[in-house]
Design a protein around this motif. Structure first.
Motif, mmCIF file in Angstrom:
data_model
loop_
_atom_site.group_PDB
_atom_site.id
_atom_site.type_symbol
_atom_site.label_atom_id
_atom_site.label_comp_id
_atom_site.label_asym_id
_atom_site.label_seq_id
_atom_site.Cartn_x
_atom_site.Cartn_y
_atom_site.Cartn_z
ATOM 1 N N UNK A 234 0.830 -1.212 0.000
ATOM 2 C CA UNK A 234 0.000 0.000 0.000
ATOM 3 C C UNK A 234 0.860 1.256 0.000
ATOM 4 N N UNK A 235 1.956 1.218 0.728
ATOM 5 C CA UNK A 235 2.875 2.362 0.752
ATOM 6 C C UNK A 235 3.351 2.695 -0.658
ATOM 7 N N UNK A 236 3.759 1.671 -1.410
ATOM 8 C CA UNK A 236 4.269 1.914 -2.754
ATOM 9 C C UNK A 236 3.156 2.201 -3.762
ATOM 10 N N UNK A 237 2.037 1.522 -3.629
ATOM 11 C CA UNK A 237 0.948 1.723 -4.593
ATOM 12 C C UNK A 237 0.349 3.114 -4.517
ATOM 13 N N UNK A 238 0.142 3.585 -3.291
ATOM 14 C CA UNK A 238 -0.633 4.806 -3.110
ATOM 15 C C UNK A 238 0.189 5.986 -2.605
ATOM 16 N N UNK A 239 1.486 5.782 -2.422
ATOM 17 C CA UNK A 239 2.356 6.887 -2.054
ATOM 18 C C UNK A 239 2.116 7.453 -0.675
ATOM 19 N N UNK A 240 1.569 6.646 0.227
ATOM 20 C CA UNK A 240 1.292 7.110 1.579
ATOM 21 C C UNK A 240 2.488 6.843 2.489
ATOM 22 N N UNK A 241 2.727 7.755 3.426
ATOM 23 C CA UNK A 241 3.783 7.548 4.410
ATOM 24 C C UNK A 241 3.410 6.385 5.314
ATOM 25 N N UNK A 242 4.389 5.672 5.854
ATOM 26 C CA UNK A 242 4.072 4.552 6.751
ATOM 27 C C UNK A 242 3.122 4.942 7.882
ATOM 28 N N UNK A 243 3.264 6.150 8.394
ATOM 29 C CA UNK A 243 2.409 6.587 9.501
ATOM 30 C C UNK A 243 0.954 6.761 9.075
ATOM 31 N N UNK A 244 0.696 6.815 7.770
ATOM 32 C CA UNK A 244 -0.676 6.967 7.265
ATOM 33 C C UNK A 244 -1.333 5.618 6.978
ATOM 34 N N UNK A 245 -0.675 4.535 7.335
ATOM 35 C CA UNK A 245 -1.196 3.196 7.072
ATOM 36 C C UNK A 245 -1.532 2.526 8.395
ATOM 37 N N UNK A 246 -2.747 2.003 8.487
ATOM 38 C CA UNK A 246 -3.236 1.407 9.727
ATOM 39 C C UNK A 246 -3.894 0.072 9.404
ATOM 40 N N UNK A 247 -3.889 -0.842 10.373
ATOM 41 C CA UNK A 247 -4.534 -2.147 10.204
ATOM 42 C C UNK A 247 -5.483 -2.377 11.369
ATOM 43 N N UNK A 248 -6.707 -2.838 11.062
ATOM 44 C CA UNK A 248 -7.650 -3.248 12.099
ATOM 45 C C UNK A 248 -8.169 -4.643 11.758
ATOM 46 N N UNK A 249 -8.486 -5.396 12.775
ATOM 47 C CA UNK A 249 -9.060 -6.729 12.563
ATOM 48 C C UNK A 249 -10.566 -6.613 12.361
ATOM 49 N N UNK A 250 -11.034 -7.250 11.302
ATOM 50 C CA UNK A 250 -12.459 -7.274 10.964
ATOM 51 C C UNK A 250 -12.796 -8.726 10.612
ATOM 52 N N UNK A 251 -13.210 -9.523 11.594
ATOM 53 C CA UNK A 251 -13.330 -10.974 11.388
ATOM 54 C C UNK A 251 -14.285 -11.399 10.293
ATOM 55 N N UNK A 252 -15.278 -10.572 9.968
ATOM 56 C CA UNK A 252 -16.297 -10.988 8.998
ATOM 57 C C UNK A 252 -15.848 -10.836 7.547
ATOM 58 N N UNK A 253 -14.774 -10.092 7.289
ATOM 59 C CA UNK A 253 -14.238 -9.895 5.924
ATOM 60 C C UNK A 253 -15.286 -9.361 4.953
ATOM 61 N N UNK A 254 -16.103 -8.452 5.429
ATOM 62 C CA UNK A 254 -17.095 -7.798 4.569
ATOM 63 C C UNK A 254 -16.593 -6.431 4.105
ATOM 64 N N UNK A 255 -16.031 -5.654 5.048
ATOM 65 C CA UNK A 255 -15.377 -4.390 4.702
ATOM 66 C C UNK A 255 -13.939 -4.725 4.328
ATOM 67 N N UNK A 256 -13.569 -4.487 3.086
ATOM 68 C CA UNK A 256 -12.279 -4.970 2.601
ATOM 69 C C UNK A 256 -11.141 -3.991 2.830
ATOM 70 N N UNK A 257 -11.433 -2.743 3.005
ATOM 71 C CA UNK A 257 -10.481 -1.716 3.452
ATOM 72 C C UNK A 257 -11.184 -0.374 3.355
ATOM 73 N N UNK A 258 -10.545 0.658 3.945
ATOM 74 C CA UNK A 258 -11.189 1.962 4.061
ATOM 75 C C UNK A 258 -10.182 3.081 3.826
ATOM 76 N N UNK A 259 -10.703 4.229 3.438
ATOM 77 C CA UNK A 259 -9.905 5.439 3.298
ATOM 78 C C UNK A 259 -10.536 6.521 4.164
ATOM 79 N N UNK A 260 -9.749 7.078 5.070
ATOM 80 C CA UNK A 260 -10.230 8.182 5.898
ATOM 81 C C UNK A 260 -9.694 9.484 5.330
ATOM 82 N N UNK A 261 -10.609 10.423 5.077
ATOM 83 C CA UNK A 261 -10.252 11.696 4.477
ATOM 84 C C UNK A 261 -9.930 12.730 5.550
ATOM 85 N N UNK A 262 -9.396 13.862 5.112
ATOM 86 C CA UNK A 262 -8.954 14.882 6.052
ATOM 87 C C UNK A 262 -10.107 15.496 6.846
#
Length: 401
Positions: A234-262
């Protein structure tokens, strides 16, 4: 209204794996849009023969000579016209072939780097299901994409979800995006007592609760190393700094990932845990088309929950995840060392030569042992990968189970 399409000619690299089979399933649903030009695989000759009989590609390539010659004999006995070859160079040739429009890069591990680079240099529409191309290749791979004018589209469910949730104009991402949140199922050991993980068997580690995947990536999911590699990607694909990348556990695997805006609003992509969804999105982009996946029924969905990676009572269940941020902040090329060490360690665990909990120790010890200088070419990357594998194998040999 009837829409007429110019057929895309597709090369599927790793056609007999899970992603490759799902890709062919999606392609089969849209014969008016896609033509299979080339298939490549490792050693599954009989499955490759079935795929050749169904899709009639111009070329089929196996990873080694023994498998290639066996496939050639079977192709001839079935009166198929597919031409057969073998070896890494032949796979690269298919990735860069001038008759190919789109390359599905689904070869597992660092072995997929060279064909991905070949496709990038040739300016292909590159559907990237091989996260190691970026984890290992990093800036070298991105430079090839820019130089060749390739179109890079992520296929991992998390990165596809992020891509779908970001603004359409990449130039605005830095100003509009606060952070990217990758979701993780937690794998089969999400609530298991960490001290008991030393007793885990390969069969248990490969029993993913939500996804059907190959053995290597299933083990990575169980250790959460797959998520560490996805953070790096994700760092290389989207050019985000490491500090802008977060991981949360979502056991149901329905929400596949999210983007939080400013402004703190969050855009997420939801769907059933079926890889045909991101595959169809990548094949049809910027349009959408039927994938064959089951649609969500919101009235029947289980409650969706989210958890912190490190619970206060068990902070060491997934220690390998932290290595993503550590390696991204180190010398370029360190992520390639991590990937090589992990491939060696996971295979050693699958072969029952080390315990499950020793995978992380092999990775950490290899990172400490290998001196890294920033790679600038494929040759540099391959040399660094080889050095890291040698170091990791030495550590595997001296592990006491």
């Amino acid at each position: 209204m009837i829409t007429t399409y110019t057929k895309q000619r597709i090369a599927v690299l790793g056609s007999t794996g899970s992603i490759g089979c799902n890709t062919l399933d999606v392609i089969a649903r849209h014969p008016q849009r896609f033509e299979v030009f080339a298939l490549t695989a490792s050693t599954q000759v009989d499955l490759m023969l079935q795929q050749c009989a169904k899709f009639k590609p111009a070329y089929a390539v196996m990873a080694d000579e023994t498998s290639g010659r066996l496939l050639a004999e079977k192709i001839k006995s079935h009166n198929l016209l597919t031409r057969v070859s073998w070896g890494p160079k032949a796979i690269e040739e298919m990735a860069a072939h001038d008759q190919v429009h789109t390359v599905m890069a689904a070869i597992v591990g660092a072995a997929g780097l060279a064909p991905c680079l070949a496709a990038a240099h040739a300016g292909k529409r590159l559907l990237l299901a091989n996260k190691e191309a970026l984890v290992v290749g990093g800036p070298v791979f991105l430079a090839a994409v820019r130089a060749g004018g390739a179109t890079l589209l992520p296929i991992d469910s998390e990165h596809s979800a992020i891509f779908q949730s970001l603004p359409q104009e990449p130039a605005t991402w830095a100003q509009r995006v606060q952070k990217i949140i990758l979701t993780a199922s937690g794998g089969p050991f999400r609530i298991r007592e960490p001290a008991s993980l030393r007793e885990v068997t390969p069969q248990q580690a490969c029993a993913h609760p939500n996804w059907v995947m190959g053995r290597k990536i299933s083990v990575d999911s169980a250790t959460m190393m797959n998520k560490a590699l996805e953070v790096i990607e994700a760092h290389y694909l989207f050019g985000m700094a490491p500090a802008q990348l977060e991981v949360v556990i979502h056991p149901q695997s329905i929400v596949h990932s999210m983007v939080q805006y400013t402004d703190t609003s969050v855009v997420a992509q939801l769907g059933t845990p079926d890889m045909r969804v991101p595959i169809a999105y990548g094949l049809a982009w910027p349009e959408r088309m039927l994938s064959g996946a089951t649609a969500l029924d919101f009235c029947q969905l289980p409650a969706m929950t989210f958890e912190a990676i490190e619970a206060n009572d068990h902070p060491q269940r997934f220690p390998g995840l932290k290595l993503a941020w550590q390696t991204l902040q180190a010398t370029p090329g360190t992520t390639a060392v991590l990937n090589a060490a992990n491939e060696v360690a996971v295979q050693a665990f699958i072969d029952e030569r080390i315990r499950f909990d020793q995978i992380h120790h092999i990775n950490v010890d290899t990172l400490a042992a290998v001196a890294v200088s920033a790679p600038s070419s494929l040759a540099d990357l391959l040399a660094l990968d080889s050095l890291a594998r040698q170091s990791a194998n030495q550590r595997v040999q001296h592990v006491e189970k």
